[in-house]
Write a protein that holds these residues in place. Structure first.
Motif, short mmCIF file in Angstrom:
data_model
loop_
_atom_site.label_atom_id
_atom_site.label_comp_id
_atom_site.label_asym_id
_atom_site.label_seq_id
_atom_site.Cartn_x
_atom_site.Cartn_y
_atom_site.Cartn_z
N PHE A 99 41.42 46.08 54.43
CA PHE A 99 42.72 46.64 54.40
C PHE A 99 42.83 48.12 54.80
CE2 PHE A 99 45.95 48.85 51.79
CZ PHE A 99 47.08 48.08 52.31
N PHE A 100 41.93 48.96 54.49
CA PHE A 100 42.18 50.49 54.64
C PHE A 100 41.86 50.59 56.08
CE2 PHE A 100 41.83 51.31 50.03
CZ PHE A 100 42.95 51.90 50.09
N GLU A 101 40.90 49.92 56.66
CA GLU A 101 40.65 49.96 58.23
C GLU A 101 41.60 49.68 58.88
OE1 GLU A 101 38.16 51.57 60.13
OE2 GLU A 101 37.40 52.24 58.19
N LYS A 102 42.20 48.70 58.39
CA LYS A 102 43.34 48.09 59.19
C LYS A 102 44.74 48.97 59.40
CE LYS A 102 46.52 44.29 59.73
NZ LYS A 102 46.89 42.99 59.35
N TYR A 103 44.96 49.78 57.90
CA TYR A 103 46.10 50.60 58.00
C TYR A 103 45.74 52.07 57.94
CZ TYR A 103 48.59 46.40 56.79
OH TYR A 103 49.27 44.93 56.81
N ALA A 104 44.60 52.38 58.22
CA ALA A 104 44.09 53.72 58.09
C ALA A 104 43.42 54.12 59.45
CB ALA A 104 43.19 54.06 57.07
N PHE A 105 43.85 53.60 60.53
CA PHE A 105 43.67 53.93 62.01
C PHE A 105 42.34 53.55 62.37
CE2 PHE A 105 46.77 56.91 60.32
CZ PHE A 105 47.55 56.69 60.67
N GLY A 106 41.29 53.49 61.49
CA GLY A 106 39.78 53.02 61.91
C GLY A 106 39.12 54.29 62.55
N VAL A 107 39.54 55.34 62.24
CA VAL A 107 38.76 56.63 62.72
C VAL A 107 37.28 56.68 62.28
CG1 VAL A 107 38.75 59.23 62.76
CG2 VAL A 107 40.91 57.70 62.73
N CYS A 108 37.06 56.34 61.15
CA CYS A 108 35.64 56.36 60.33
C CYS A 108 34.70 55.43 61.15
CB CYS A 108 35.82 56.39 58.90
SG CYS A 108 36.55 57.62 58.12
N THR A 109 35.44 54.21 61.27
CA THR A 109 34.62 53.10 61.92
C THR A 109 34.20 53.50 63.27
OG1 THR A 109 35.49 51.55 60.46
CG2 THR A 109 34.63 50.52 62.53
N ARG A 110 35.32 54.08 64.19
CA ARG A 110 35.20 54.30 65.49
C ARG A 110 34.15 55.39 65.45
NH1 ARG A 110 35.60 52.24 70.57
NH2 ARG A 110 36.23 54.13 72.01
N LEU A 111 34.23 56.61 64.82
CA LEU A 111 33.19 57.56 64.64
C LEU A 111 31.85 56.85 64.45
CD1 LEU A 111 35.16 60.68 63.13
CD2 LEU A 111 34.20 60.20 65.45
N GLY A 112 31.80 56.27 63.61
CA GLY A 112 30.49 55.56 63.12
C GLY A 112 29.78 54.72 64.36
N PRO A 123 40.22 68.61 56.35
CA PRO A 123 39.73 67.56 57.02
C PRO A 123 40.76 66.34 57.16
CG PRO A 123 37.83 68.21 55.32
CD PRO A 123 39.44 68.76 55.10
N VAL A 124 41.51 66.27 56.37
CA VAL A 124 42.74 65.29 56.55
C VAL A 124 43.40 65.73 57.94
CG1 VAL A 124 44.88 64.54 55.71
CG2 VAL A 124 43.04 64.90 54.14
N LEU A 125 43.80 66.79 58.09
CA LEU A 125 44.34 67.31 59.30
C LEU A 125 43.60 66.65 60.67
CD1 LEU A 125 45.69 70.76 58.64
CD2 LEU A 125 47.10 68.36 58.64
N VAL A 126 42.30 66.99 60.52
CA VAL A 126 41.29 66.53 61.47
C VAL A 126 41.34 65.12 61.66
CG1 VAL A 126 38.96 66.31 62.14
CG2 VAL A 126 39.77 68.63 61.06
N TYR A 127 41.35 64.42 60.57
CA TYR A 127 41.50 62.88 60.62
C TYR A 127 42.66 62.25 61.42
CZ TYR A 127 41.10 57.93 58.88
OH TYR A 127 41.34 56.82 58.91
N LEU A 128 43.92 63.19 61.05
CA LEU A 128 45.17 62.65 61.63
C LEU A 128 45.06 62.90 62.96
CD1 LEU A 128 47.55 63.60 58.69
CD2 LEU A 128 46.80 61.38 59.66
N MET A 129 44.72 64.16 63.64
CA MET A 129 44.58 64.48 64.85
C MET A 129 43.61 63.27 65.41
SD MET A 129 44.61 68.66 65.32
CE MET A 129 42.75 68.53 64.66
N LEU A 130 42.38 63.19 65.10
CA LEU A 130 41.59 62.04 65.70
C LEU A 130 42.54 60.52 65.89
CD1 LEU A 130 38.32 62.54 64.09
CD2 LEU A 130 38.73 62.93 66.49
N ALA A 131 43.22 60.34 64.70
CA ALA A 131 43.75 59.06 64.94
C ALA A 131 44.74 59.18 65.86
CB ALA A 131 44.36 58.79 63.40
N PHE A 132 45.46 60.17 66.05
CA PHE A 132 46.58 60.36 67.02
C PHE A 132 46.04 60.23 68.41
CE2 PHE A 132 48.71 63.23 70.19
CZ PHE A 132 50.05 62.42 70.16
N VAL A 133 44.69 60.76 68.69
CA VAL A 133 44.03 60.80 69.94
C VAL A 133 43.64 59.40 70.26
CG1 VAL A 133 42.16 61.55 71.13
CG2 VAL A 133 43.55 63.35 69.86
#
Length: 71
Positions: A7-20, A45-55
């Protein structure tokens, strides 16, 4: 537990999974890193996360657009 993670991966942009995937590190380690550093640095780091999600989202849309124009 797996359902919550999906659920969190679907709605939280998948940034951590992609980085992993890119860094060949478990995504759970990256999530913990973001959580702990967010508490220690008051949320920067939330700002970094959001920037990565945007990119990531921007690149995904550009690939789609690119494939429509050139195929």
């Amino acid at each position: 537990m797996k359902g919550i993670q999906e659920f969190f991966e679907k709605y939280a942009f998948g940034v951590c999974t992609r980085l992993g995937e890119k860094l060949k590190i478990p995504s759970s380690s990256i999530r913990l890193f973001f959580i702990y550093t967010s508490f220690l640095t008051f949320g920067s780091p939330v700002l970094v996360y959001l920037m990565l999600a945007f990119v990531m989202n921007f690149r995904k849309h550009m690939r789609r657009r690119h494939s429509l124009w050139y195929h």
